[in-house]
Design a protein around this motif. Sequence first.
Motif, short mmCIF file in Angstrom:
data_model
loop_
_atom_site.label_atom_id
_atom_site.label_comp_id
_atom_site.label_asym_id
_atom_site.label_seq_id
_atom_site.Cartn_x
_atom_site.Cartn_y
_atom_site.Cartn_z
N LYS A 13 0.84 -1.20 0.00
CA LYS A 13 0.00 0.00 0.00
C LYS A 13 0.87 1.25 0.00
N GLY A 14 0.25 2.34 -0.43
CA GLY A 14 0.85 3.66 -0.32
C GLY A 14 2.27 3.77 -0.84
N GLU A 15 3.12 4.27 0.04
CA GLU A 15 4.51 4.55 -0.33
C GLU A 15 5.22 3.29 -0.82
N PHE A 16 5.01 2.19 -0.11
CA PHE A 16 5.64 0.93 -0.49
C PHE A 16 5.34 0.58 -1.94
N GLN A 17 4.07 0.59 -2.27
CA GLN A 17 3.68 0.21 -3.62
C GLN A 17 4.23 1.20 -4.64
N ALA A 18 4.13 2.47 -4.32
CA ALA A 18 4.61 3.49 -5.25
C ALA A 18 6.09 3.28 -5.56
N THR A 19 6.87 3.03 -4.51
CA THR A 19 8.30 2.84 -4.71
C THR A 19 8.59 1.63 -5.58
N VAL A 20 7.91 0.53 -5.27
CA VAL A 20 8.15 -0.70 -6.04
C VAL A 20 7.77 -0.51 -7.50
N LEU A 21 6.63 0.13 -7.73
CA LEU A 21 6.22 0.37 -9.11
C LEU A 21 7.22 1.27 -9.83
N ALA A 22 7.75 2.22 -9.10
CA ALA A 22 8.75 3.11 -9.70
C ALA A 22 9.99 2.33 -10.10
N ARG A 23 10.42 1.44 -9.20
CA ARG A 23 11.61 0.64 -9.50
C ARG A 23 11.36 -0.28 -10.68
N ARG A 24 10.19 -0.87 -10.71
CA ARG A 24 9.87 -1.75 -11.83
C ARG A 24 9.85 -0.97 -13.13
#
Lengths: 199, 199
Positions: free
Chosen positions: A120-131
């Motif tokens: 959720k939130g920041e976690f997901q955003a960061t992972v999507l950004a890295r991907r």
Amino acid sequence: MTTNIDQPFNREVQYAAKRLAVIRSAAGAFRRRGYHNTSMVLIAKSLGLSKAALYYYVKSKEEILYECHIMVYGAMDEAVKSVRGQGENGLEKLKLLYGAFAALMTRDGLALLADVDSLKGEFQATVLARRGKIERAVTRIVEGGMKDGSIKKSDPKVTVFFFMGALNWLNVWYEPGGRLSGEMIADAFVEQMSVGVAS
Amino acid sequence: MTTNIDQPFNREVQYAAKRLAVIRSAAGAFRRRGYHNTSMVLIAKSLGLSKAALYYYVKSKEEILYECHIMVYGAMDEAVKSVRGQGENGLEKLKLLYGAFAALMTRDGLALLADVDSLKGEFQATVLARRGKIERAVTRIVEGGMKDGSIKKSDPKVTVFFFMGALNWLNVWYEPGGRLSGEMIADAFVEQMSVGVAS
DNA sequence: AACTTATTCGACCTGAAAGTCAATCTCTAG
DNA sequence: CTAGAGATTGACTTTCAGGTCGAATAAGTT
């Protein structure tokens, strides 16, 4: 590489090593059973710990999943960096990179987890950004290959998603120690990928 | 095809149609959010029902997931059947089949769910059996192509898993109505796959 | 209209798994 | 040897989603 054995009396090092062991062990379980089918108790037991002890090393289960993702994307970033300047053309560069990716999956036991939606939130955003960053890096190489004539022209995104999908699917069926060795699979994947995209 | 509209006063038909609507709606949600991130309340709401009403049509959430899987494998079985006797050689046959598979994903909104581990006992066994059946059918075609010389010789299983992985990965990134049309993707996939495996 | 059957719902129950905490054990620095 | 920080635990709380149930409503039949 620095291991925990190097500094058995340094508590920070020990702590970091144990934390990493938690992440690694969980990553394996997530890959085999899936995130939601793996309880914290199970992760703890497989390390000979109680569940409560786990929370000494991580803040939450979600954080473990996050770290699993980051670990993979970190290794992929390394792979991208390692092919900088390598390879005579786009296709050769892509083969090197894809081979490195396949090795991460089969040799190092890393796994592209699909469970991004459980973050959720920041976690997901960061992972999507890295991907996204990785995808763009691969796409750029493919586009380079299309320009220098080593890779057949077509929509780069579809081209990339095709062979990246094969990589992800590895998690589902590949079992280390089975009939098919990791190297064999990696080689076959590189071959099939490169022939598929070459001019 | 028989639709619910054909027999608006036949209760069995109506019941079956509504049950199918539940499965379909859930399948879409599972594909987008994942099985465990989709609650029964959400499925119900998206159909304008209460959760309890859902249980009039299905026995459990797990049964919905099971039916989702079966629906896809049923359609794939049809696709396999439809290429029987078609195609001059193994490669041509494989292209037809793979194109049909891709169409199922992009055109019919079906999705290969990866959540097999969330099924237990009989459910899981059946789904794995169906998946195995499809895999064997595809592998047989590939082996045929290797014999007739249209497909390059190598380990059939690895070959098949490579391009089947791409199909599975579609679920994660493909969004109907986006920049990339379904037909375009299907064509590109067939092309990339066939070039990758051809002699 | 009366009766039956299909469908839907609000309210409740339940179990499993995440997460907390005070108490306890175990190191190692001094 | 021992004090105090580091590491671990059993027992507890909390939350939430799956599932149940009897009542209520709608639809169909005679």
